[in-house]
Design an enzyme around this catalytic site. Structure first.
Site, short mmCIF file in Angstrom:
data_model
loop_
_atom_site.label_atom_id
_atom_site.label_comp_id
_atom_site.label_asym_id
_atom_site.label_seq_id
_atom_site.Cartn_x
_atom_site.Cartn_y
_atom_site.Cartn_z
CE LYS A 76 -3.90 -0.16 2.14
NZ LYS A 76 -4.89 -0.31 3.21
NE ARG B 233 -6.94 3.98 4.72
CZ ARG B 233 -8.18 3.69 4.36
NH1 ARG B 233 -8.53 2.45 4.15
NH2 ARG B 233 -9.08 4.64 4.19
N GLY C 248 -8.30 -7.30 4.38
CA GLY C 248 -9.13 -7.40 5.58
C GLY C 248 -8.52 -8.15 6.74
CG MET D 56 -2.80 -7.37 9.40
SD MET D 56 -1.14 -7.00 8.85
CE MET D 56 -1.36 -6.79 7.10
NE ARG E 60 -5.88 -4.70 -2.77
CZ ARG E 60 -6.43 -4.79 -1.58
NH1 ARG E 60 -5.69 -4.64 -0.51
NH2 ARG E 60 -7.71 -5.03 -1.43
CG HIS F 61 -13.73 -10.78 4.28
ND1 HIS F 61 -14.14 -12.05 4.64
CD2 HIS F 61 -12.41 -10.71 4.52
CE1 HIS F 61 -13.09 -12.71 5.11
NE2 HIS F 61 -12.04 -11.92 5.05
NE ARG G 37 -1.89 -45.30 -8.74
CZ ARG G 37 -1.97 -43.97 -8.60
NH1 ARG G 37 -1.24 -43.38 -7.68
NH2 ARG G 37 -2.77 -43.27 -9.35
CB SER H 66 9.67 -43.69 -11.69
OG SER H 66 8.60 -42.83 -11.36
N GLY I 125 9.55 -42.44 -6.35
CA GLY I 125 8.24 -42.54 -5.66
C GLY I 125 8.32 -41.72 -4.38
CG ASN J 11 3.21 -40.18 -2.67
OD1 ASN J 11 3.52 -39.00 -2.74
ND2 ASN J 11 2.22 -40.70 -3.36
CG ASP J 12 5.93 -45.78 -0.30
OD1 ASP J 12 5.02 -45.22 0.34
OD2 ASP J 12 5.85 -46.95 -0.71
CB CYS K 140 5.46 -41.59 -10.43
SG CYS K 140 6.15 -42.82 -9.32
CE1 TYR L 146 7.99 -39.77 -15.29
CE2 TYR L 146 9.90 -40.32 -16.65
CZ TYR L 146 8.98 -40.67 -15.67
OH TYR L 146 9.04 -41.90 -15.08
#
Length: 887
Positions: free
Chosen positions: A26, A95, A104, A106, A339, A455, A561, A772, A774, A776-777, A840, A860
């Site tokens: 601002k 402000r 909104g 603060m 802004r 808001h 899978r 690849s 993995g 997650n694991d 993956c 990839y």
């Protein structure tokens, strides 16, 4: 620290737009507008550094008080008014202004400098007693709430009571005498609640207001907003002290907010709302329903034309859509802020493409203008136009998309139900920044009051949530947890549907349609594909998923899978028979029944992905997952035994299954007998799957269809595991090609999901065509976290206490897991220069993780089909950022 305060006034400013980190968004933009000669009310900005110092040390740096007084004197000279003067008082607003817009979140205080003496000076200045007392009651109300911590409702109740007593509907219908009474009542509330008088010392008011705005950086709603939008806690906010201009001085005054283009659709047309005879908070708070800006053209044509010219000039200057606030004081226009405008994904894509066509920005800049994560919004569902719907009411279409859920009336209740997996619609009279946590988990938001820039509307658009605002036909009773519409009552837990694109509120659940992507979206994606060097594939387990992946622009399948295929009703009995087999012969007999089913699955997926690579992961989970639950079986057996006529044969069969389940049970199945370990102990399982893949490929080649199957061996930790299984699979491929008299290309590789595999990647790469990751694991095994337990039990606390910056299952932990990925990639490529490398886990569709994959030079990423466009755009941005760094 050196300088703490920066001054600005039309035609002169100490700062500029480049000083955003120091002056906040601002303050920096006010300075920029002042330098451009645009009419902004003069003022000064106290820097973000003061905020961080104040929060850390609980006091201000030495010299700040003197700088504030010096700049206050400059402000008095600029305006010709004096702060605290009995005859010609200067009033100011205080402000917040962080470097990134936090609408909104603060605090703001208006009309500072009014007291029992200066209010008479304001009457002399303006000749308008009603206006002066309206300004004074607003100050006490806002100051009491924001600075002194008194509940806003205590003041609102008094206003409502006064309106009822006078039999009027709106605040503006109250007379000067009514407002004078309210001022007195408000002061009594302050004294009763805080055991002290409302401060009459204007300098004390200013100090307290500045303290409150700085302190609001750490209020609950601001902290929640930062958490959701990943804004660092140590940035702090600036404070802007600005001379007041008044939109509530009569019918030639007003206040409004707007955008240089439509933030919901991207249409190139000024868009916004305003209220005649009102102050700024009346518009954004949604207390009165405002008029569209097109009405301003009728009411004040000269002001409208000036507003049009100034805002277009700002858009050209910043080369982006501007979100602006303005006040008209007795026919004179002032810009209070500008802004970069928050916008929906649909608007972001259209605006980016339009601005390229208009020559405002380049294609590369257009790609950087759209946040990859925002593209999720484009994939919103919509209500099936053929569906019969019962429309309860119509509000303003504040944020597009459609949502169905159970009604809730509080943010806390929304969070509570969402944790239990319920889909909810948050219904409020109007939302306030305190509702941010509930809005984040709701499917959609419905408000009875407020406009398109309230808001609720702004926050919902930013989050990509469906929102209907200003639906005045519904009467919301939050304490009773119900709303009434046309004589009908809807309670918490009832289902409703919102159509954020039309503003319709619909009874019950309604059929939805999946989205179709626009021409602008396709254009942006083409530009992204021209720029990016990182490939994007999809995780897909069915022909339908594969079809969707292609539509979304996937360049192959990075993970199919096979275990998901085993859970089909027609297959599960044979899978269980295979598991229950006493010897190899019995196992092979069951697998023979499964093989044609698997072949059919693979054939359809390979057909859908004609000409593109498809990575098929052989069976990964432990076998007990395909058998009934141990505890449930025990209960069933005991129940049958207790029944006098329990079938002995059935009991015996269940006991046989129970015995097998018990034999297969593991203390830690995630690290147990699964993945390649299964393939080595029961080679016939992997042999059946490999045969099914290769026979499907051979049949398609015979049909003239190009296929590129790639077989992935999961959970490899050593080179020898992969080389044993590779030898088996190569033998099967050779045999199928000889029998079918066809040739096809194929690859054999592994999923790197164990730290040992990443560290020994050079050895494993010698017998792999591809890796690849993995993730997650790999995240579970690196952290030693069990995902299902960690995400529910302690990760939320770890995030709150900043032990973790992000949930590592959603955003790749680049420091730890990412380091293993980097080591694995480098060592693998060193040993095998032709090694194809990808990722993956679902991290493959998370923008910051995609950019990391680009930096470590993967071939990839692969993610769910609907995240493919996100990955394509993130990959393009990663390449552009790299080019920028390289100069």
């Amino acid at each position: 620290m050196g300088r703490y305060v920066y001054f600005f006034a039309k035609g002169k400013a100490d700062g500029s737009a480049k000083m955003r980190d120091l002056l906040g968004g601002k303050g920096a933009n006010l300075a920029e507008m002042a330098n451009l000669g645009i009419s902004v009310p003069p003022g000064f900005t106290i820097t973000t550094e003061v905020c961080t110092y104040y929060i850390e040390k609980g006091k201000y740096p030495e010299g700040l008080e003197e700088e504030i007084k010096k700049n206050l004197k400059r402000l008095e000279e600029e305006t010709g008014k004096k702060f605290g003067d009995a005859d010609n008082p200067l009033l100011v607003s205080v402000r917040s202004g962080a470097r990134i817009s936090m609408p909104g979140m603060m605090d703001t205080v208006l009309n500072l400098g009014l007291n029992d003496t200066t209010v008479n000076g304001l009457i002399k200045q303006t000749g308008n007693e009603r206006f002066a007392y309206d300004a004074y009651r607003r100050l006490i109300q806002m100051f009491g709430n924001v600075v002194m911590g008194i509940e806003g409702e205590k003041f609102e109740e008094l206003i409502e009571r006064e309106k009822e007593a006078k039999n009027v509907k709106n605040d503006i219908d109250l007379t000067a005498e009514d407002l004078k009474k309210l001022v007195q009542s408000f002061k009594e509330v302050v004294k009763k609640e805080k055991k002290e008088e409302f401060p009459q010392d204007v300098f004390k008011q200013l100090r307290m207001a500045i303290n409150a705005v700085f302190a609001s950086w750490n209020n609950r709603r601001a902290i929640n907003y930062r958490k959701i939008h990943k804004i660092p806690d140590d940035w702090g906010t600036a404070v802007n002290v600005q001379a007041m201009v008044f939109g509530n001085m009569g019918n030639d005054s007003g206040t409004g907010v707007g955008f240089t283009r439509n933030p919901a659709t991207g249409e190139k047309k000024i868009y916004g709302e305003y209220l005649v005879n009102a102050q700024g908070e009346d518009v954004v708070a949604g207390i009165r329903t405002p008029q569209p800006l097109s009405q301003l053209k009728e009411d004040m044509p000269k002001v409208y034309q000036e507003l049009l010219e100034v805002t277009q000039r700002l858009e050209k200057h910043y080369r982006d859509v501007q979100d602006f606030e303005f006040t008209i004081e007795k026919g004179r226009l002032y810009l209070l802020q500008t802004r970069t405008g928050k916008r929906t994904a649909q608007a972001a894509v259209k605006i980016a493409c339009d601005m390229v066509k208009e020559g405002l920005i380049t294609k590369e800049e257009a790609l950087m203008r759209v946040e990859p994560g925002q593209l999720n919004q484009l994939l919103h569902r919509r209500i099936d136009p053929e569906a019969k719907v019962n429309i309860l009411a119509k509000g303003l279409p504040a944020s597009p998309g459609a949502a169905t859920g159970k009604i809730v009336f509080s943010a806390d209740r929304a969070v509570e139900l969402a944790k239990d997996g319920e889909k909810v619609i948050l219904v409020r009279r109007e939302t306030s920044p305190e509702d941010i946590h509930g809005m984040a988990v709701a499917q959609g938001i419905l408000t009875a009051r407020g406009g398109m820039t309230s808001h609720a509307a702004v926050v919902a658009r930013g989050m990509g949530k469906c929102c209907v605002a200003g639906c005045e036909a519904i009467r919301v009773e939050e304490k009773e947890r119900k709303f009434t519409v046309n004589g009908r009552v809807f309670k918490e837990g009832d289902f409703i549907t919102l159509d954020g694109s039309t503003g319709r509120v619909i009874e019950g659940k309604v059929p939805m349609l999946e989205p179709k992507l626009s021409g602008d979206f396709e254009m942006l994606m083409r530009w992204a594909d021209e720029v990016r060097t990182l490939g994007v594939r999809a995780n897909a387990d069915t022909p339908k998923d594969a079809r969707m992946a292609r539509q979304m622009g996937a360049e192959g399948i990075g993970l199919c899978r096979t275990e998901h295929m085993f859970f089909g009703e027609d297959r599960l009995p044979f899978v269980q028979k295979m598991i229950m087999a006493k010897n190899k012969e019995e196992r092979e007999e069951a697998l023979e029944k499964l093989e044609p089913m698997q072949r059919g699955d693979f054939k359809e997926i390979l057909r859908e992905m004609e000409g593109l690579p498809v990575i098929i992961r052989l069976l990964d989970p432990p076998l007990h997952e395909f058998l009934p639950n141990y505890e449930n079986l025990l209960v069933e057996i005991n129940t049958l035994r207790l029944m006098k006529k329990g079938d002995e044969k059935e009991i015996a069969e269940k006991e046989r299954i129970l015995e097998r389940v018990l034999a297969l049970r593991e203390m830690n199945p995630m690290l147990g007998h699964r993945g390649c370990r299964l393939g080595i102990t029961f080679p016939e399982v992997y042999n059946m799957q490999a045969k099914a893949v290769f026979e499907a490929a051979a049949e398609l080649v015979q049909e003239g269809i190009k296929v590129y199957p790639e077989i992935m061996i999961p959970l490899v930790a050593t080179q020898r595991e992969l080389s044993i299984l590779r030898e088996e699979i190569e033998g099967i491929a050779q045999k199928v090609m000889e029998e079918k008299k066809v040739k096809f290309e194929y690859k054999i590789g592994t999923m790197i999901e164990l730290p040992r595999a990443a560290l020994c990647a050079d050895k494993i790469a010698e017998v792999a065509d591809f890796f690849s990751f993995g993730t997650n694991d790999l995240t579970q095994t690196t952290f030693g976290f069990s995902r299902d337990d960690a995400e529910g039990k302690f990760i939320p606390l770890y995030l709150e206490r900043k032990i973790l910056k992000d949930d590592p299952f959603q955003v790749l932990d680049q420091e730890g897991v990412g380091e293993l990925v980097r080591i694995g990639t480098e060592r693998g490529r060193k040993a095998n220069k032709d090694l194809e490398i990808g990722i993956c886990g679902e991290h493959g569709g998370e923008p910051s993780s995609v950019k990391f994959c680009h930096r470590v030079k993967m071939n990839y990423v692969s993610c769910s089909p609907y995240r493919v466009p996100i990955a394509r755009l993130a990959a393009a941005q990663a390449r552009l950022e790299e080019k920028k760094e390289q100069g």
